[in-house]
Design an enzyme around this catalytic site. Structure first.
Site, mmCIF file in Angstrom:
data_model
loop_
_atom_site.group_PDB
_atom_site.id
_atom_site.type_symbol
_atom_site.label_atom_id
_atom_site.label_comp_id
_atom_site.label_asym_id
_atom_site.label_seq_id
_atom_site.Cartn_x
_atom_site.Cartn_y
_atom_site.Cartn_z
ATOM 1 C CE LYS A 8 -2.058 -1.101 3.903
ATOM 2 N NZ LYS A 8 -1.415 -2.394 4.236
ATOM 3 N NE ARG A 120 7.527 -1.912 6.549
ATOM 4 C CZ ARG A 120 6.195 -1.977 6.568
ATOM 5 N NH1 ARG A 120 5.483 -1.419 5.617
ATOM 6 N NH2 ARG A 120 5.604 -2.616 7.550
ATOM 7 N NE ARG A 154 5.535 -0.062 10.255
ATOM 8 C CZ ARG A 154 4.457 -0.202 9.493
ATOM 9 N NH1 ARG A 154 4.387 0.387 8.310
ATOM 10 N NH2 ARG A 154 3.438 -0.937 9.907
HETATM 11 P P1 AP5 Z 1 4.803 -1.530 2.001
HETATM 12 O O1 AP5 Z 1 4.421 -0.818 0.758
HETATM 13 O O2 AP5 Z 1 5.477 -0.758 3.080
HETATM 14 O O3 AP5 Z 1 3.518 -2.330 2.554
HETATM 15 P P2 AP5 Z 1 2.176 -1.814 3.220
HETATM 16 O O4 AP5 Z 1 1.044 -2.499 2.521
HETATM 17 O O5 AP5 Z 1 2.141 -0.334 3.299
HETATM 18 O O6 AP5 Z 1 2.334 -2.508 4.637
HETATM 19 P P3 AP5 Z 1 2.212 -1.903 6.109
HETATM 20 O O7 AP5 Z 1 2.983 -2.817 6.995
HETATM 21 O O8 AP5 Z 1 2.545 -0.460 6.153
HETATM 22 O O9 AP5 Z 1 0.681 -2.105 6.344
HETATM 23 P P4 AP5 Z 1 -0.046 -2.120 7.678
HETATM 24 O O10 AP5 Z 1 -1.438 -2.017 7.203
HETATM 25 O O11 AP5 Z 1 0.245 -3.278 8.539
HETATM 26 O O12 AP5 Z 1 0.587 -0.873 8.481
HETATM 27 P P5 AP5 Z 1 0.076 0.599 8.771
HETATM 28 O O13 AP5 Z 1 1.249 1.473 8.859
HETATM 29 O O14 AP5 Z 1 -1.042 0.957 7.878
HETATM 30 O O15 AP5 Z 1 5.713 -2.777 1.583
HETATM 31 C C1 AP5 Z 1 6.289 -3.616 2.558
HETATM 32 C C2 AP5 Z 1 7.709 -4.009 2.133
HETATM 33 O O16 AP5 Z 1 7.630 -4.771 0.928
HETATM 34 C C3 AP5 Z 1 8.621 -2.814 1.829
HETATM 35 O O17 AP5 Z 1 9.907 -3.137 2.260
HETATM 36 C C4 AP5 Z 1 8.585 -2.697 0.285
HETATM 37 O O18 AP5 Z 1 9.807 -2.203 -0.205
HETATM 38 C C5 AP5 Z 1 8.345 -4.131 -0.138
HETATM 39 N N1 AP5 Z 1 7.490 -4.243 -1.315
HETATM 40 C C6 AP5 Z 1 6.323 -3.557 -1.551
HETATM 41 N N2 AP5 Z 1 5.772 -3.935 -2.724
HETATM 42 C C7 AP5 Z 1 6.611 -4.889 -3.237
HETATM 43 C C8 AP5 Z 1 6.567 -5.676 -4.427
HETATM 44 N N3 AP5 Z 1 5.571 -5.581 -5.304
HETATM 45 N N4 AP5 Z 1 7.573 -6.574 -4.636
HETATM 46 C C9 AP5 Z 1 8.583 -6.701 -3.720
HETATM 47 N N5 AP5 Z 1 8.676 -5.980 -2.573
HETATM 48 C C10 AP5 Z 1 7.689 -5.096 -2.336
HETATM 49 O O19 AP5 Z 1 -0.547 0.421 10.242
HETATM 50 C C11 AP5 Z 1 0.280 0.115 11.349
HETATM 51 C C12 AP5 Z 1 -0.563 -0.005 12.610
HETATM 52 O O20 AP5 Z 1 -1.221 1.250 12.880
HETATM 53 C C13 AP5 Z 1 -1.711 -1.035 12.555
HETATM 54 O O21 AP5 Z 1 -1.277 -2.323 12.882
HETATM 55 C C14 AP5 Z 1 -2.675 -0.455 13.602
HETATM 56 O O22 AP5 Z 1 -2.238 -0.743 14.911
HETATM 57 C C15 AP5 Z 1 -2.533 1.057 13.396
HETATM 58 N N6 AP5 Z 1 -3.497 1.590 12.422
HETATM 59 C C16 AP5 Z 1 -3.204 2.231 11.248
HETATM 60 N N7 AP5 Z 1 -4.327 2.602 10.621
HETATM 61 C C17 AP5 Z 1 -5.362 2.200 11.394
HETATM 62 C C18 AP5 Z 1 -6.775 2.279 11.268
HETATM 63 N N8 AP5 Z 1 -7.346 2.875 10.206
HETATM 64 N N9 AP5 Z 1 -7.551 1.745 12.261
HETATM 65 C C19 AP5 Z 1 -6.984 1.164 13.338
HETATM 66 N N10 AP5 Z 1 -5.651 1.057 13.525
HETATM 67 C C20 AP5 Z 1 -4.848 1.559 12.558
HETATM 68 MG MG MG Z 2 2.226 1.085 4.865
#
Ligand code: AP5
Ligand code: MG
Length: 213
Positions: A8, A120, A154
């Site tokens: 994402k 990551r 992270r």
């Molecule tokens: P990356 O693009 O960083 O993946 P991502 O989908 O953004 O994954 P996240 O871990 O950020 O998602 P998440 O939903 O768990 O975390 P968030 O920060 O939203 O890619 C990952 C890795 O893969 C990178 O190293 C990249 O280089 C590599 N990569 C990407 N695409 C690739 C490809 N095609 N091929 C090869 N490699 C690739 O949330 C964190 C926490 O915040 C949650 O757990 C929760 O506690 C809280 N939170 C956030 N939003 C909410 C909400 N709306 N409601 C409640 N709690 C929330």
């Molecule tokens: Mg993310």
């Protein structure tokens, strides 16, 4: 929308550059608050570091403020993550007269997710994302865009917490995709997030291009 590690953030970074949009990542907004070590930041950390969703009332208040400040032409990433959050966002966007145009739904397999998340790395200065194997920086451990800034990992990116985050995604967030699929006027763009990042970007850009002014 998509599970942790679906790409994402990686895709959002590329798409906002292409379309001149504003990237609003709930995770990034919460991590910035967490880093400030405020009372709210400590509360957020207690959920995030356990791989659980932050309670809706906290999320809705913080994200409503962020959406208002950003105005329109926004790419949301990580929000909404429950049906209650989606309903609240709908109300806010309806009031602003600027409803959602499209939802990008990304999938990824668990084994790929674990490899991506544990490898990551992120630049603490510009927030650019890397992967130790799949998207390594030119100089190991250092951001390509910033002078002498070491990449960080992270605190919720260990395997155990990722498994919790996947569980939370399946239990609470997948239903939001169904909520959006039931809408007639909303464009849903399904992409296979397991594929190479370039291929994924190409598919989403092609589908989103129809929204360019
Ligand atoms: P990356 O693009 O960083 O993946 P991502 O989908 O953004 O994954 P996240 O871990 O950020 O998602 P998440 O939903 O768990 O975390 P968030 O920060 O939203 O890619 C990952 C890795 O893969 C990178 O190293 C990249 O280089 C590599 N990569 C990407 N695409 C690739 C490809 N095609 N091929 C090869 N490699 C690739 O949330 C964190 C926490 O915040 C949650 O757990 C929760 O506690 C809280 N939170 C956030 N939003 C909410 C909400 N709306 N409601 C409640 N709690 C929330
Ligand atoms: Mg993310």
């Amino acid at each position: 929308m998509g599970p942790p590690g679906a790409g994402k953030g990686t895709q959002a970074e590329r798409l906002v550059k292409k379309f001149g949009m504003k990237h609003l990542s709930s995770g990034d907004i919460f991590r910035a608050e967490k880093a400030s070590d405020s009372e709210l930041g400590r509360k957020l950390a207690s959920y995030m570091d356990a791989g659980q969703l932050v309670p809706d009332e906290v999320v809705v208040e913080m994200m409503a403020k962020a959406v208002t400040q950003a105005g329109d032409n926004i790419m949301l990433d990580g929000f909404p993550r429950t049906v209650a959050q989606a309903e609240s966002l709908d109300e806010q966007l309806a009031e602003a007269g600027s409803p959602l145009d499209a939802v990008v739904v990304m999938t990824a397999n668990d084994d790929i997710i674990i490899k991506r998340i544990t490898g990551r790395r992120t630049c603490p200065a510009c927030n650019r994302g890397y992967h130790v194997t799949f998207m390594p920086p030119k100089t190991e451990g250092y951001c390509e865009d910033c002078d002498d800034v070491e990449l960080t990992q992270r605190s919720d990116d260990c395997e155990e917490t990722v498994r919790q985050r996947l569980e939370a995604y399946r239990a609470q967030t997948e239903a939001v995709i169904g909520y959006y699929r039931d809408r007639n006027l909303l464009k849903i763009i399904d992409v296979d997030g397991n594929l190479d990042a370039e291929i994924v970007s190409g598919e989403v850009i092609q589908a989103l291009a129809s929204f360019e002014a």
